[in-house]
Design a protein around this motif. Sequence first.
Motif, PDB file in Angstrom:
ATOM      1  N   HIS A   1     -34.071  13.612  81.650  1.00 24.64           N
ATOM      2  CA  HIS A   1     -33.069  12.708  81.096  1.00 24.64           C
ATOM      3  C   HIS A   1     -31.672  13.319  81.127  1.00 24.64           C
ATOM      4  O   HIS A   1     -30.684  12.590  81.303  1.00 24.64           O
ATOM      5  N   LYS A   2     -31.573  14.639  80.985  1.00 20.75           N
ATOM      6  CA  LYS A   2     -30.261  15.288  81.105  1.00 20.75           C
ATOM      7  C   LYS A   2     -29.751  15.169  82.539  1.00 20.75           C
ATOM      8  O   LYS A   2     -28.568  14.879  82.771  1.00 20.75           O
ATOM      9  N   CYS A   3     -30.630  15.405  83.506  1.00 26.13           N
ATOM     10  CA  CYS A   3     -30.235  15.278  84.918  1.00 26.13           C
ATOM     11  C   CYS A   3     -29.852  13.838  85.244  1.00 26.13           C
ATOM     12  O   CYS A   3     -28.888  13.587  85.970  1.00 26.13           O
ATOM     13  N   SER A   4     -30.614  12.879  84.706  1.00 25.29           N
ATOM     14  CA  SER A   4     -30.314  11.463  84.940  1.00 25.29           C
ATOM     15  C   SER A   4     -28.939  11.103  84.412  1.00 25.29           C
ATOM     16  O   SER A   4     -28.209  10.327  85.032  1.00 25.29           O
ATOM     17  N   PHE A   5     -28.597  11.660  83.254  1.00 20.69           N
ATOM     18  CA  PHE A   5     -27.277  11.414  82.672  1.00 20.69           C
ATOM     19  C   PHE A   5     -26.179  11.826  83.651  1.00 20.69           C
ATOM     20  O   PHE A   5     -25.195  11.099  83.856  1.00 20.69           O
ATOM     21  N   LEU A   6     -26.345  12.990  84.272  1.00 21.95           N
ATOM     22  CA  LEU A   6     -25.347  13.509  85.213  1.00 21.95           C
ATOM     23  C   LEU A   6     -25.194  12.600  86.429  1.00 21.95           C
ATOM     24  O   LEU A   6     -24.108  12.491  87.006  1.00 21.95           O
ATOM     25  N   ILE A   7     -26.264  11.934  86.829  1.00 19.04           N
ATOM     26  CA  ILE A   7     -26.195  11.007  87.968  1.00 19.04           C
ATOM     27  C   ILE A   7     -25.670   9.642  87.531  1.00 19.04           C
ATOM     28  O   ILE A   7     -24.751   9.080  88.138  1.00 19.04           O
ATOM     29  N   LEU A   8     -26.245   9.092  86.468  1.00 20.78           N
ATOM     30  CA  LEU A   8     -25.897   7.732  86.029  1.00 20.78           C
ATOM     31  C   LEU A   8     -24.430   7.598  85.648  1.00 20.78           C
ATOM     32  O   LEU A   8     -23.776   6.607  85.982  1.00 20.78           O
ATOM     33  N   PHE A   9     -23.900   8.588  84.956  1.00 17.54           N
ATOM     34  CA  PHE A   9     -22.548   8.469  84.418  1.00 17.54           C
ATOM     35  C   PHE A   9     -21.495   9.221  85.218  1.00 17.54           C
ATOM     36  O   PHE A   9     -20.327   9.261  84.827  1.00 17.54           O
ATOM     37  N   ARG A  10     -21.914   9.822  86.337  1.00 19.18           N
ATOM     38  CA  ARG A  10     -20.942  10.483  87.222  1.00 19.18           C
ATOM     39  C   ARG A  10     -21.192  10.130  88.690  1.00 19.18           C
ATOM     40  O   ARG A  10     -20.770  10.852  89.591  1.00 19.18           O
ATOM     41  N   TYR A  11     -21.841   9.021  88.931  1.00 15.64           N
ATOM     42  CA  TYR A  11     -22.180   8.638  90.306  1.00 15.64           C
ATOM     43  C   TYR A  11     -20.953   8.576  91.224  1.00 15.64           C
ATOM     44  O   TYR A  11     -20.992   9.119  92.345  1.00 15.64           O
ATOM     45  N   PRO A  12     -19.837   7.957  90.798  1.00 18.74           N
ATOM     46  CA  PRO A  12     -18.652   7.917  91.685  1.00 18.74           C
ATOM     47  C   PRO A  12     -18.124   9.302  92.032  1.00 18.74           C
ATOM     48  O   PRO A  12     -17.620   9.518  93.141  1.00 18.74           O
TER      49      PRO A  12
ATOM     50  N   GLN B   1     -24.250   0.920  78.010  1.00 18.88           N
ATOM     51  CA  GLN B   1     -23.806   1.427  76.715  1.00 18.88           C
ATOM     52  C   GLN B   1     -24.992   1.628  75.775  1.00 18.88           C
ATOM     53  O   GLN B   1     -25.065   2.613  75.036  1.00 18.88           O
ATOM     54  N   GLN B   2     -25.937   0.692  75.809  1.00 21.05           N
ATOM     55  CA  GLN B   2     -27.141   0.830  74.988  1.00 21.05           C
ATOM     56  C   GLN B   2     -27.928   2.061  75.401  1.00 21.05           C
ATOM     57  O   GLN B   2     -28.429   2.811  74.550  1.00 21.05           O
ATOM     58  N   LEU B   3     -28.031   2.283  76.707  1.00 27.61           N
ATOM     59  CA  LEU B   3     -28.725   3.462  77.202  1.00 27.61           C
ATOM     60  C   LEU B   3     -28.013   4.730  76.743  1.00 27.61           C
ATOM     61  O   LEU B   3     -28.655   5.698  76.325  1.00 27.61           O
ATOM     62  N   LEU B   4     -26.686   4.730  76.808  1.00 27.96           N
ATOM     63  CA  LEU B   4     -25.906   5.885  76.371  1.00 27.96           C
ATOM     64  C   LEU B   4     -26.178   6.190  74.903  1.00 27.96           C
ATOM     65  O   LEU B   4     -26.367   7.347  74.511  1.00 27.96           O
ATOM     66  N   ASN B   5     -26.212   5.155  74.083  1.00 31.04           N
ATOM     67  CA  ASN B   5     -26.479   5.346  72.654  1.00 31.04           C
ATOM     68  C   ASN B   5     -27.867   5.930  72.426  1.00 31.04           C
ATOM     69  O   ASN B   5     -28.059   6.814  71.583  1.00 31.04           O
ATOM     70  N   GLU B   6     -28.854   5.437  73.196  1.00 30.11           N
ATOM     71  CA  GLU B   6     -30.215   5.949  73.061  1.00 30.11           C
ATOM     72  C   GLU B   6     -30.295   7.408  73.499  1.00 30.11           C
ATOM     73  O   GLU B   6     -30.984   8.218  72.873  1.00 30.11           O
ATOM     74  N   ILE B   7     -29.598   7.724  74.580  1.00 30.03           N
ATOM     75  CA  ILE B   7     -29.602   9.100  75.075  1.00 30.03           C
ATOM     76  C   ILE B   7     -28.988  10.042  74.049  1.00 30.03           C
ATOM     77  O   ILE B   7     -29.500  11.147  73.804  1.00 30.03           O
ATOM     78  N   ARG B   8     -27.903   9.621  73.423  1.00 31.52           N
ATOM     79  CA  ARG B   8     -27.253  10.471  72.422  1.00 31.52           C
ATOM     80  C   ARG B   8     -28.193  10.743  71.253  1.00 31.52           C
ATOM     81  O   ARG B   8     -28.280  11.881  70.765  1.00 31.52           O
ATOM     82  N   GLU B   9     -28.895   9.709  70.790  1.00 34.68           N
ATOM     83  CA  GLU B   9     -29.832   9.889  69.685  1.00 34.68           C
ATOM     84  C   GLU B   9     -31.015  10.757  70.118  1.00 34.68           C
ATOM     85  O   GLU B   9     -31.476  11.633  69.363  1.00 34.68           O
ATOM     86  N   TYR B  10     -31.499  10.518  71.335  1.00 32.63           N
ATOM     87  CA  TYR B  10     -32.605  11.306  71.881  1.00 32.63           C
ATOM     88  C   TYR B  10     -32.221  12.780  71.974  1.00 32.63           C
ATOM     89  O   TYR B  10     -32.979  13.674  71.560  1.00 32.63           O
ATOM     90  N   GLU B  11     -31.033  13.063  72.512  1.00 39.05           N
ATOM     91  CA  GLU B  11     -30.570  14.443  72.639  1.00 39.05           C
ATOM     92  C   GLU B  11     -30.474  15.123  71.279  1.00 39.05           C
ATOM     93  O   GLU B  11     -30.852  16.292  71.123  1.00 39.05           O
ATOM     94  N   LYS B  12     -29.966  14.407  70.305  1.00 38.55           N
ATOM     95  CA  LYS B  12     -29.811  14.977  68.971  1.00 38.55           C
ATOM     96  C   LYS B  12     -31.163  15.429  68.419  1.00 38.55           C
ATOM     97  O   LYS B  12     -31.294  16.530  67.885  1.00 38.55           O
TER      98      LYS B  12
END
Length: 300
Positions: free
Chosen positions: A241-252, A179-190
């Motif tokens: 980091h965008k590609c990592s998001f697609l793997i980390l949060f959609r791995y299943p 969740q912390q990583l998700l929050n950082e990614i959202r701020e980074y993307e912005k």
Amino acid sequence: MLRPPTKSIRSAMREAWKGVDGGSRDFRPVSKLLNAIKADLRTESINVVNFPVLNWCLLLDEFIVFFSMIFLRLRGGNETSDAKELVIKFCCGSLCAQIGCIRSVVMAGFDVQARALCRILGEHIDLATVLINDPLLCAEFKAAEEQEQANRFWHKNLSKGKLKKRLYDSVVTVDGELQQLLNEIREYEKQEELMQSSALHPSYTGIAMPAFSGASYGLAPMGIFGVVDSLSVRPLAYAFHKCSFLILFRYPRWLELLPQLKEFDAEDTAKRLEFLLRLSTYVSDHQDEYPLKSAIESEG
């Protein structure tokens, strides 16, 4: 209808130059001059290319190969009627091409121009992240092949912040660190997308940005010819980091696709998928070395 010239373009250029210069000297194509300038700039920035930029390229290359494996090995066309398979197959092909394009443009020294390509990549990855999680939306997306249908789909599901809302509403985390990583990614993307907008918009800042490529090495005026410098990593880091998001949060969801591949292909692709998961996790865990905010901080 366009017709090929009846004589070589060099001859035509030579004659045109004679009319301007009065034949006082032979015509010489400026391509030689441009090549010499670019060669000098490459020499000046070789240390940058050899270390931080190539490091990010190494990371991105792994995603290029993975997305190409899914695209080439997942069934398509008449082999399947599954809308999700077809949509994800072509999403992966598109992502593979876009990442490769960004990589090439950055390596040519045009990181400002690469930010425009990053904007497209970011939207396509957001779209893929939403679609891989929603078979019904995949079917609706595939059915919208004509321009008018595609526009209706866009306005209904993706425009005016709808895509981002769908994306983050669909990401549920029970792990505190994730969740912390998700929050950082959202701020980074912005922050990154604001910078991409600055590069895209027809503003004074936008038209001035290309000239300042290479500023950290005293080569700023030459940025218009393409200079690789310390800030050239920024588009590459964003893409990673965008590609990592697609793997980390959609791995299943990726795992669910593997049975659709041939046995050997599925095993090989599964290894590559797990490797990307470990790689993405490693980079997120070593933020002192590969910080999400490094590019932002480097520009003050």
